[in-house]
Design a protein around this motif. Structure first.
Motif, PDB file in Angstrom:
ATOM      1  N   UNK A  24       1.156  -1.249   0.452  1.00  0.00           N
ATOM      2  CA  UNK A  24       0.110  -0.028  -0.064  1.00  0.00           C
ATOM      3  C   UNK A  24       0.747   1.487   0.368  1.00  0.00           C
ATOM      4  N   UNK A  25       0.921   1.550  -0.547  1.00  0.00           N
ATOM      5  CA  UNK A  25       1.308   2.989  -1.478  1.00  0.00           C
ATOM      6  C   UNK A  25       3.209   2.890  -1.075  1.00  0.00           C
ATOM      7  N   UNK A  26       3.279   1.736  -1.690  1.00  0.00           N
ATOM      8  CA  UNK A  26       4.219   0.695  -2.066  1.00  0.00           C
ATOM      9  C   UNK A  26       5.439   0.811  -0.680  1.00  0.00           C
ATOM     10  N   UNK A  27       4.673   0.295   0.327  1.00  0.00           N
ATOM     11  CA  UNK A  27       5.118   0.569   1.488  1.00  0.00           C
ATOM     12  C   UNK A  27       3.901  -1.417   1.912  1.00  0.00           C
ATOM     13  N   UNK A  28       4.863  -2.357   2.487  1.00  0.00           N
ATOM     14  CA  UNK A  28       4.123  -4.133   2.591  1.00  0.00           C
ATOM     15  C   UNK A  28       3.318  -3.945   3.874  1.00  0.00           C
ATOM     16  N   UNK A  29       2.031  -3.935   3.968  1.00  0.00           N
ATOM     17  CA  UNK A  29       1.333  -3.836   5.291  1.00  0.00           C
ATOM     18  C   UNK A  29       0.322  -4.863   4.838  1.00  0.00           C
ATOM     19  N   UNK A  30      -0.022  -5.342   6.589  1.00  0.00           N
ATOM     20  CA  UNK A  30      -1.108  -6.291   6.626  1.00  0.00           C
ATOM     21  C   UNK A  30      -2.399  -5.808   6.769  1.00  0.00           C
ATOM     22  N   UNK A  31      -3.059  -6.740   5.141  1.00  0.00           N
ATOM     23  CA  UNK A  31      -4.625  -6.473   5.388  1.00  0.00           C
ATOM     24  C   UNK A  31      -5.767  -6.957   5.624  1.00  0.00           C
ATOM     25  N   UNK A  32      -4.772  -8.198   5.799  1.00  0.00           N
ATOM     26  CA  UNK A  32      -6.190  -9.077   6.768  1.00  0.00           C
ATOM     27  C   UNK A  32      -5.011 -10.163   7.978  1.00  0.00           C
TER      28      UNK A  32
ATOM     29  N   UNK B  21      -2.164 -25.265   2.197  1.00  0.00           N
ATOM     30  CA  UNK B  21      -3.145 -24.787   2.317  1.00  0.00           C
ATOM     31  C   UNK B  21      -4.028 -25.283   1.353  1.00  0.00           C
ATOM     32  N   UNK B  22      -4.597 -26.523   1.186  1.00  0.00           N
ATOM     33  CA  UNK B  22      -5.584 -26.665   0.349  1.00  0.00           C
ATOM     34  C   UNK B  22      -6.982 -25.293   0.837  1.00  0.00           C
ATOM     35  N   UNK B  23      -8.356 -25.314  -0.822  1.00  0.00           N
ATOM     36  CA  UNK B  23      -8.774 -24.706   0.055  1.00  0.00           C
ATOM     37  C   UNK B  23     -10.089 -24.568   0.828  1.00  0.00           C
ATOM     38  N   UNK B  24      -9.675 -25.949   1.421  1.00  0.00           N
ATOM     39  CA  UNK B  24     -10.758 -25.418   3.012  1.00  0.00           C
ATOM     40  C   UNK B  24      -9.984 -25.185   3.654  1.00  0.00           C
ATOM     41  N   UNK B  25      -8.467 -25.682   3.795  1.00  0.00           N
ATOM     42  CA  UNK B  25      -7.864 -24.677   4.795  1.00  0.00           C
ATOM     43  C   UNK B  25      -8.130 -23.688   5.104  1.00  0.00           C
ATOM     44  N   UNK B  26      -8.297 -22.639   4.025  1.00  0.00           N
ATOM     45  CA  UNK B  26      -7.848 -21.432   4.289  1.00  0.00           C
ATOM     46  C   UNK B  26      -9.309 -21.089   4.592  1.00  0.00           C
ATOM     47  N   UNK B  27     -10.489 -21.968   3.904  1.00  0.00           N
ATOM     48  CA  UNK B  27     -11.944 -21.772   4.816  1.00  0.00           C
ATOM     49  C   UNK B  27     -11.578 -21.428   5.985  1.00  0.00           C
ATOM     50  N   UNK B  28     -11.421 -22.566   6.223  1.00  0.00           N
ATOM     51  CA  UNK B  28     -11.279 -22.603   8.316  1.00  0.00           C
ATOM     52  C   UNK B  28     -11.473 -21.172   8.780  1.00  0.00           C
ATOM     53  N   UNK B  29      -9.812 -21.019   8.114  1.00  0.00           N
ATOM     54  CA  UNK B  29      -9.156 -19.429   8.487  1.00  0.00           C
ATOM     55  C   UNK B  29      -9.519 -18.188   8.542  1.00  0.00           C
ATOM     56  N   UNK B  30     -10.840 -18.721   7.685  1.00  0.00           N
ATOM     57  CA  UNK B  30     -11.861 -17.582   6.721  1.00  0.00           C
ATOM     58  C   UNK B  30     -12.513 -17.654   7.979  1.00  0.00           C
ATOM     59  N   UNK B  31     -12.469 -18.623   8.748  1.00  0.00           N
ATOM     60  CA  UNK B  31     -14.155 -18.047   9.773  1.00  0.00           C
ATOM     61  C   UNK B  31     -13.837 -17.671  10.714  1.00  0.00           C
ATOM     62  N   UNK B  32     -12.425 -17.880  10.747  1.00  0.00           N
ATOM     63  CA  UNK B  32     -11.770 -17.201  12.106  1.00  0.00           C
ATOM     64  C   UNK B  32     -10.967 -15.909  12.137  1.00  0.00           C
ATOM     65  N   UNK B  33     -11.582 -15.130  11.124  1.00  0.00           N
ATOM     66  CA  UNK B  33     -10.854 -14.356  10.473  1.00  0.00           C
ATOM     67  C   UNK B  33     -11.346 -12.443  11.787  1.00  0.00           C
ATOM     68  N   UNK B  34      -9.837 -12.297  12.188  1.00  0.00           N
ATOM     69  CA  UNK B  34      -9.565 -11.598  13.522  1.00  0.00           C
ATOM     70  C   UNK B  34      -9.318 -10.251  13.107  1.00  0.00           C
ATOM     71  N   UNK B  35      -9.318  -9.388  11.893  1.00  0.00           N
ATOM     72  CA  UNK B  35      -9.226  -7.804  11.674  1.00  0.00           C
ATOM     73  C   UNK B  35      -9.141  -8.153   9.977  1.00  0.00           C
TER      74      UNK B  35
END
Length: 163
Positions: free
Chosen positions: A88-96, A127-141
């Protein structure tokens, strides 16, 4: 670290085991693993077909992002803090940020070993899609930006992250 974790760490340290990975994988008292990804974008050839350029270092990727996952050297990773970042604006930033406490071996792909002459690749499990989905289901920010929120919801076929 709690008292038990500190005791275990000190025991490893006393045995001069801090240079070895095996006492920590897995650490007897548990712990967190933190993994980061910037996701995947089309290859330069795919971008050329679309009349666009693959983003360079420092360029925002969200509008070309096709997916994201995390990688590990084994299939026992749990208590995972998964980070998605972008420039973001040339700098690495955490987005999620996501957190997985219920991952198991099935949430990781088979371990892929490097092929002879394959460069600097190491053995890795993706990590396959179902693992990614598990992580998505517990989003923090998640960055309050419709581009990121819509991408994450659409990619995971959900609507857990509000706009």
């Amino acid at each position: 670290m709690n008292d038990r974790g500190t005791e275990l760490f000190e025991a490893i340290k006393q045995k001069r085991g801090l240079r070895e990975k095996s006492p920590f994988s897995p650490f007897p008292n548990g712990g967190l693993e933190i993994k980061a990804t910037c996701g995947s974008v089309p290859t330069p050839m795919e971008c050329a077909k679309k009349g666009i350029e693959k983003p360079d270092m420092g360029e925002t990727r969200i509008h070309l992002l096709r997916g994201y996952d995390w990688k590990a050297h084994h299939r026992e990773t749990n208590n995972l803090v998964g980070i998605l970042w972008d420039f973001i604006n040339g700098t690495p930033k955490i987005v999620a940020v996501f957190f997985g406490t219920d991952l198991d071996e099935q949430d990781w792909g088979k371990i892929v070993h490097p092929r002879e002459g394959g460069g600097r690749t190491t053995s890795v499990s993706i990590m396959p899609r179902h693992g990614v989905k598990k992580m998505y289901c517990n989003w923090i920010a998640v960055k309050q930006d419709p581009a990121y929120i819509n991408f994450l919801n659409n990619y995971n076929k959900g609507n857990l992250i509000p706009l």
